[in-house]
Design a protein around this motif. Structure first.
Motif, short mmCIF file in Angstrom:
data_model
loop_
_atom_site.label_atom_id
_atom_site.label_comp_id
_atom_site.label_asym_id
_atom_site.label_seq_id
_atom_site.Cartn_x
_atom_site.Cartn_y
_atom_site.Cartn_z
N UNK A 254 0.84 -1.20 0.00
CA UNK A 254 0.00 0.00 0.00
C UNK A 254 0.88 1.25 0.00
N UNK A 255 1.94 1.25 0.80
CA UNK A 255 2.78 2.45 0.83
C UNK A 255 3.53 2.63 -0.49
N UNK A 256 3.86 1.54 -1.18
CA UNK A 256 4.44 1.67 -2.53
C UNK A 256 3.46 2.37 -3.46
N UNK A 257 2.19 1.99 -3.37
CA UNK A 257 1.17 2.61 -4.23
C UNK A 257 0.95 4.07 -3.86
N UNK A 258 1.02 4.38 -2.57
CA UNK A 258 0.90 5.78 -2.14
C UNK A 258 2.05 6.59 -2.76
N UNK A 259 3.26 6.02 -2.73
CA UNK A 259 4.42 6.69 -3.33
C UNK A 259 4.22 6.92 -4.83
N UNK A 260 3.67 5.91 -5.50
CA UNK A 260 3.57 5.99 -6.96
C UNK A 260 2.40 6.83 -7.44
N UNK A 261 1.29 6.78 -6.71
CA UNK A 261 0.09 7.51 -7.14
C UNK A 261 -0.03 8.88 -6.45
N UNK A 262 0.57 8.98 -5.25
CA UNK A 262 0.33 10.17 -4.42
C UNK A 262 -0.83 9.89 -3.48
N UNK A 263 -0.73 10.37 -2.27
CA UNK A 263 -1.74 10.04 -1.26
C UNK A 263 -3.11 10.61 -1.59
N UNK A 264 -3.12 11.70 -2.39
CA UNK A 264 -4.41 12.33 -2.74
C UNK A 264 -5.25 11.42 -3.64
N UNK A 265 -4.59 10.70 -4.55
CA UNK A 265 -5.35 9.99 -5.59
C UNK A 265 -5.24 8.47 -5.52
N UNK A 266 -4.48 7.95 -4.55
CA UNK A 266 -4.22 6.51 -4.55
C UNK A 266 -5.50 5.68 -4.49
N UNK B 84 -1.27 -3.11 -10.01
CA UNK B 84 -1.41 -1.70 -10.34
C UNK B 84 -0.04 -1.05 -10.26
N UNK B 85 0.41 -0.48 -11.36
CA UNK B 85 1.75 0.14 -11.43
C UNK B 85 2.84 -0.80 -10.87
N UNK B 86 2.75 -2.06 -11.27
CA UNK B 86 3.78 -3.03 -10.86
C UNK B 86 3.63 -3.57 -9.45
N UNK B 87 2.60 -3.14 -8.72
CA UNK B 87 2.39 -3.64 -7.35
C UNK B 87 1.22 -4.63 -7.36
#
Length: 249
Positions: free
Chosen positions: A56-68, A95-98
């Motif tokens: 989840x934190x990888x996805x937050x990094x990749x998408x940004x916390x606003x839009x994840x 999603x984005x490799x995760x």
């Protein structure tokens, strides 16, 4: 409430009480159901964040916390549209490799404590009286979900009110539009149960008046139906055994 046992509401409440107190479910408020996408987003995100925090934190990094959350929901819906709900539940999504798991199934052995821990992270929920459509105010009696993804829809009737399982079947046939996202084949709910206090029928595909039901009874005296019970409901094997967490998953 002297005539309490005779109402549909009491029947519904008895099932919900067993699921939440004994069978490992939580109660999910109908207000947390998103009618537009036929999912419970808050439960889904809680499951992902608690069961797969690093991913989840990888996805937050990749998408940004606003839009994840919005991006993950979009990916999930696309994957269900392309592959179907069952495959997504079994194999998860990327999603984005995760890679995200959307459910953890019972490990065959208890040798690996990590798989057991993961399995325990599943969030099974029961929701009563779900207003499932943005087009009208029809409500479904009960919805069972795994990690925010609806898998079992239920219509309940109590014979004491003069209605029975046939009325529940007809409700699915005529009052539940099978084109609604929640009822679309392998898009959300995977199985639909028509239940009264004596009998159970099920179908995996709602198709209006052409819907075909299979009996889901235990049989009695080499015949159909269910054995009589001294107390309780003849159909309680459904929520005590079949819908119990280990059995459903």
């Amino acid at each position: 409430m002297s005539h309490g046992i005779h109402t549909e509401n009491t029947f519904e409440a008895a099932i919900e009480a067993h699921l939440t107190e004994v069978a490992g479910y939580e109660r999910a408020d109908a207000g947390t159901y998103d009618r537009e996408i036929a999912l419970f987003p808050a439960t889904l995100f809680r499951f992902l964040q608690t069961s797969q925090p690093k991913k989840w934190s990888q996805l937050v990094d990749r998408h940004g916390s606003e839009t994840v959350e919005q991006k993950v929901l979009y990916r999930l819906q696309r994957e269900i549209d392309n592959r179907g709900m069952l495959d997504v539940l079994r194999k998860g999504i990327t999603d984005l490799g995760v890679h995200l798991n959307l459910a953890y199934f019972r490990p065959a052995t208890t040798l690996n404590p990590d798989t057991e821990i993961s399995y325990q992270q599943n969030i099974l929920t029961v929701t009563r009286q779900v207003f499932y459509s943005s087009k009208h105010r029809n409500s479904l009696d009960m919805l069972l979900s795994v990690n925010g993804l609806p898998v079992v829809s239920v219509e309940l009737k109590n014979q004491m009110t003069g209605q029975n399982v046939d009325h529940a079947k007809d409700q699915f046939r005529f009052d539940r539009d099978h084109k609604e996202l929640l009822f679309r084949f392998n898009r959300r709910s995977l199985v639909h149960f028509a239940v009264d206090t004596d009998e159970v029928f099920m179908t995996t595909r709602l198709n209006g008046s052409k819907t075909y039901y299979l009996p889901f009874n235990q049989g009695y005296n080499n015949g159909k139906g269910n054995p009589p019970k001294e107390d309780g409901y003849r159909t309680e094997y459904l929520w005590r055994d079949i819908w119990q967490k280990d059995s459903l998953l």
